[in-house]
Design a protein around this motif. Sequence first.
Motif, PDB file in Angstrom:
ATOM      1  N   ASN A 103       4.437  46.925 -11.869  1.00 13.47           N
ATOM      2  CA  ASN A 103       3.554  45.853 -12.120  1.00 13.47           C
ATOM      3  C   ASN A 103       3.355  45.840 -13.552  1.00 13.47           C
ATOM      4  O   ASN A 103       3.472  47.127 -14.103  1.00 13.47           O
ATOM      5  N   VAL A 146      -3.455  34.695  -1.450  1.00 11.96           N
ATOM      6  CA  VAL A 146      -3.987  33.883  -0.442  1.00 11.96           C
ATOM      7  C   VAL A 146      -3.382  32.359  -0.442  1.00 11.96           C
ATOM      8  O   VAL A 146      -3.384  31.809  -1.600  1.00 11.96           O
ATOM      9  N   LYS A 164     -14.416  31.620 -11.281  1.00  2.48           N
ATOM     10  CA  LYS A 164     -14.735  32.331 -10.243  1.00  2.48           C
ATOM     11  C   LYS A 164     -16.032  33.492 -10.417  1.00  2.48           C
ATOM     12  O   LYS A 164     -16.136  34.303  -9.487  1.00  2.48           O
ATOM     13  N   LYS A 209      -9.782  31.094 -14.658  1.00 12.68           N
ATOM     14  CA  LYS A 209     -10.306  31.717 -13.362  1.00 12.68           C
ATOM     15  C   LYS A 209     -11.325  32.820 -13.542  1.00 12.68           C
ATOM     16  O   LYS A 209     -12.137  32.761 -12.566  1.00 12.68           O
ATOM     17  N   SER A 211      -6.926  41.168  -4.404  1.00 10.49           N
ATOM     18  CA  SER A 211      -5.425  41.300  -4.759  1.00 10.49           C
ATOM     19  C   SER A 211      -4.645  40.608  -3.774  1.00 10.49           C
ATOM     20  O   SER A 211      -3.386  40.560  -4.168  1.00 10.49           O
ATOM     21  N   PHE A 239      -7.366  38.616  -9.225  1.00  7.82           N
ATOM     22  CA  PHE A 239      -6.090  38.564  -9.844  1.00  7.82           C
ATOM     23  C   PHE A 239      -5.672  37.268 -10.180  1.00  7.82           C
ATOM     24  O   PHE A 239      -6.264  36.370  -9.596  1.00  7.82           O
ATOM     25  N   ALA A 240      -4.801  37.138 -11.205  1.00  9.65           N
ATOM     26  CA  ALA A 240      -4.119  36.002 -11.516  1.00  9.65           C
ATOM     27  C   ALA A 240      -2.773  35.934 -11.533  1.00  9.65           C
ATOM     28  O   ALA A 240      -2.137  37.003 -12.278  1.00  9.65           O
ATOM     29  N   LEU A 241      -2.240  35.232 -10.556  1.00 12.26           N
ATOM     30  CA  LEU A 241      -0.490  35.491 -10.706  1.00 12.26           C
ATOM     31  C   LEU A 241       0.080  34.081 -11.231  1.00 12.26           C
ATOM     32  O   LEU A 241      -0.367  32.920 -10.745  1.00 12.26           O
ATOM     33  N   GLU A 242       0.291  34.181 -12.510  1.00 12.16           N
ATOM     34  CA  GLU A 242       0.822  33.170 -13.231  1.00 12.16           C
ATOM     35  C   GLU A 242       2.385  32.930 -13.560  1.00 12.16           C
ATOM     36  O   GLU A 242       2.901  33.909 -13.554  1.00 12.16           O
ATOM     37  N   HIS A 284       5.557  35.841  -0.859  1.00  8.43           N
ATOM     38  CA  HIS A 284       6.158  36.890  -0.864  1.00  8.43           C
ATOM     39  C   HIS A 284       5.298  38.165  -0.989  1.00  8.43           C
ATOM     40  O   HIS A 284       6.146  39.514  -1.273  1.00  8.43           O
ATOM     41  N   ASN A 289      -1.145  39.214 -13.487  1.00  9.57           N
ATOM     42  CA  ASN A 289       0.390  39.496 -13.783  1.00  9.57           C
ATOM     43  C   ASN A 289       1.170  38.115 -13.911  1.00  9.57           C
ATOM     44  O   ASN A 289       0.804  37.137 -13.210  1.00  9.57           O
ATOM     45  N   MET A 295       0.471  46.179  -3.855  1.00  5.77           N
ATOM     46  CA  MET A 295      -0.560  46.250  -5.144  1.00  5.77           C
ATOM     47  C   MET A 295      -1.848  46.677  -4.546  1.00  5.77           C
ATOM     48  O   MET A 295      -2.613  47.754  -5.077  1.00  5.77           O
ATOM     49  N   GLY A 348       4.899  41.766 -10.453  1.00  6.12           N
ATOM     50  CA  GLY A 348       4.431  40.847  -9.108  1.00  6.12           C
ATOM     51  C   GLY A 348       5.133  41.203  -7.893  1.00  6.12           C
ATOM     52  O   GLY A 348       5.070  42.458  -7.642  1.00  6.12           O
ATOM     53  N   PHE A 349       5.453  40.132  -7.226  1.00  5.97           N
ATOM     54  CA  PHE A 349       5.598  40.399  -5.412  1.00  5.97           C
ATOM     55  C   PHE A 349       6.770  41.363  -5.389  1.00  5.97           C
ATOM     56  O   PHE A 349       7.649  41.549  -5.913  1.00  5.97           O
ATOM     57  N   GLN A 350       6.316  42.264  -4.449  1.00  4.11           N
ATOM     58  CA  GLN A 350       7.194  43.096  -3.851  1.00  4.11           C
ATOM     59  C   GLN A 350       7.704  44.320  -4.592  1.00  4.11           C
ATOM     60  O   GLN A 350       8.109  45.590  -3.943  1.00  4.11           O
TER      61      GLN A 350
HETATM   62  O1  PMT Z   1       1.649  42.512  -2.754  1.00  6.78           O
HETATM   63  P1  PMT Z   1       2.569  42.637  -3.905  1.00  6.78           P
HETATM   64  O2  PMT Z   1       4.127  42.546  -3.373  1.00  6.78           O
HETATM   65  O3  PMT Z   1       2.341  44.090  -4.382  1.00  6.78           O
HETATM   66  O4  PMT Z   1       2.231  41.633  -4.812  1.00  6.78           O
HETATM   67  C1  PMT Z   1       1.278  42.081  -5.722  1.00  6.78           C
HETATM   68  C2  PMT Z   1       0.614  40.474  -6.264  1.00  6.78           C
HETATM   69  C3  PMT Z   1       1.583  39.650  -6.907  1.00  6.78           C
HETATM   70  C4  PMT Z   1       0.479  39.535  -4.822  1.00  6.78           C
HETATM   71  C5  PMT Z   1      -0.872  40.585  -6.948  1.00  6.78           C
HETATM   72  O5  PMT Z   1      -0.633  41.532  -7.956  1.00  6.78           O
HETATM   73  C6  PMT Z   1      -1.464  39.440  -7.278  1.00  6.78           C
HETATM   74  O6  PMT Z   1      -1.312  38.864  -8.289  1.00  6.78           O
HETATM   75  N1  PMT Z   1      -2.366  38.817  -6.385  1.00  6.78           N
HETATM   76  C7  PMT Z   1      -3.050  37.619  -6.616  1.00  6.78           C
HETATM   77  C8  PMT Z   1      -2.096  36.350  -6.103  1.00  6.78           C
HETATM   78  C9  PMT Z   1      -2.715  34.973  -6.203  1.00  6.78           C
HETATM   79  O7  PMT Z   1      -3.011  34.458  -5.318  1.00  6.78           O
HETATM   80  O8  PMT Z   1      -3.253  34.621  -7.628  1.00  6.78           O
HETATM   81  P2  PMT Z   1      -3.834  33.281  -7.707  1.00  6.78           P
HETATM   82  O9  PMT Z   1      -3.822  33.357  -9.297  1.00  6.78           O
HETATM   83  O10 PMT Z   1      -3.174  32.265  -6.940  1.00  6.78           O
HETATM   84  O11 PMT Z   1      -5.183  33.456  -7.334  1.00  6.78           O
HETATM   85  C10 PMT Z   1      -6.523  33.875  -8.109  1.00  6.78           C
HETATM   86  C11 PMT Z   1      -7.221  34.803  -7.327  1.00  6.78           C
HETATM   87  O12 PMT Z   1      -7.864  34.097  -6.264  1.00  6.78           O
HETATM   88  C12 PMT Z   1      -6.718  35.876  -6.674  1.00  6.78           C
HETATM   89  O13 PMT Z   1      -7.473  37.104  -6.915  1.00  6.78           O
HETATM   90  C13 PMT Z   1      -6.622  35.449  -5.200  1.00  6.78           C
HETATM   91  O14 PMT Z   1      -6.860  36.771  -4.351  1.00  6.78           O
HETATM   92  C14 PMT Z   1      -7.981  34.467  -4.969  1.00  6.78           C
HETATM   93  N2  PMT Z   1      -7.823  33.572  -4.231  1.00  6.78           N
HETATM   94  C15 PMT Z   1      -6.877  32.384  -4.433  1.00  6.78           C
HETATM   95  C16 PMT Z   1      -6.896  31.492  -3.444  1.00  6.78           C
HETATM   96  C17 PMT Z   1      -7.760  31.383  -2.293  1.00  6.78           C
HETATM   97  N3  PMT Z   1      -7.776  30.432  -1.397  1.00  6.78           N
HETATM   98  N4  PMT Z   1      -8.758  32.441  -2.229  1.00  6.78           N
HETATM   99  C18 PMT Z   1      -8.762  33.682  -2.963  1.00  6.78           C
HETATM  100  O15 PMT Z   1      -9.396  34.449  -2.901  1.00  6.78           O
END
Ligand code: PMT
Length: 401
Positions: free
Chosen positions: A364, A278, A342, A338, A275, A324-327, A211, A350, A216, A358-360
């Motif tokens: 935040n 992925v 990393k 992370k 951010s 970023f960490a989306l948890e 989503h 967040n 961001m 978070g998303f959309q």
């Molecule tokens: O785009 P918006 O709607 O404004 O929403 C913003 C957001 C919620 C997407 C943003 O604030 C956010 O949290 N982005 C990171 C989302 C994420 O994938 O988090 P993660 O905890 O799964 O990943 C940790 C980090 O590894 C992130 O920096 C991610 O970019 C990176 N990653 C993850 C997987 C992968 N295969 N490659 C990566 O580089």
Amino acid sequence: MNLTGKKILILISGGIAAYKINSLVRDFVKANAEVQIILTPSAERFVSPLTLSTLSKKPVYSQFFSDNGQWNSHVDIALWADVLLVAPCTANTLAKMVNGLCDNLALATYLSAKCPVFIAPAMDLDMYQHPSTLQNLNKLEKYGHFIIPAEHGELASGLIGQGRMAEPETIFKTITCFLNSKNIEFDNKKFLITAGPTYEAIDPVRFIGNHSSGKMGFALAEEAANRGAKVTLISGPSSLQIEHPNIEVIRVTSAKEMYEKVFCYYDQADVAIASAAVADYAPKEIAKEKIKKNDEVLTLELVKNPDILKNMGQRKNNQILVGFALETQNEEENAQKKLVQKNLDMIVLNSLREPGAGFQKDTNRIKIISRTETIDFPLKSKSEVAIDILNCIAQHLNNNH
Ligand code: PMT
């Protein structure tokens, strides 16, 4: 944007795009700049001096002498300015500037100016492509002036092509960036920012996605660029648009494409911010044709995508690396893991459990976690969140360099 104390001189020549200068003047005045306007005689047919003087809060000049006999000194006005903008600049005014003609107050003022000069040409597409125009633009660049290129689109003639004056927002940002660039912290720093989701194709019509809107990441890119950074923004599919002289946007679809593009720019970056959301997995095979709904159960075999951020951490040189960490649970603990795994300098946490985060969303709520501290921020708009994140990065840059 704050332009307090900055003096901007705008010379308007006679083209239909002149009407757009009203909003540009308003934006400069809103940013606390002082604006002086001079019109060429033909510009007076396209815009109202009264409107412009009301917006700029100063008299607008077009003649060497005002009706009350007062001499409008082109030299004084020229030397007053911190920056001079010619917009719209017609082919005629362009040619006169190149050749030093000064048969009106605007041109005489241009010839007397010692400050940086910006030119926003506007004309029909064939005029814009004419060898004499191209040569004239080239000459003005050689004089050290900055050209804000005309854009592609519908022209006053009804034709479509390049020749439209750059939008007022683009002109505003170009000049604001220039005026602010002398004392801003990210001047000449290269930023690499990933944003948005990735889409992993299943077949020609379907994909695995998420989503993320890109809001961001785009907010981070804009804030970094406003502070003078040269930003490469690598974005997955997003409807957001951004036009900024300091931002190059590269659009990608899948995690693999994002990975390839990131590593075209990573080695040269001073700061990298991931951010993007992925996708961790992608279908092992992409069906060549649309998958038919024959069976009750469809099993997809997924394989792990490259972890872009982890690879950035492994190849880290002198970059400041921010993830970023989306948890959804054990937020801080997972983010800390992370950060270490990393090899990051800081991680922005967040949580989807926080309302408004978070998303959309346009807002935040984040925690910035580094090796030494955790800072908890209240709910803010994403552009304010971007300011907080970039303040932390600026502090990190100052401490380490
Ligand atoms: O785009 P918006 O709607 O404004 O929403 C913003 C957001 C919620 C997407 C943003 O604030 C956010 O949290 N982005 C990171 C989302 C994420 O994938 O988090 P993660 O905890 O799964 O990943 C940790 C980090 O590894 C992130 O920096 C991610 O970019 C990176 N990653 C993850 C997987 C992968 N295969 N490659 C990566 O580089």
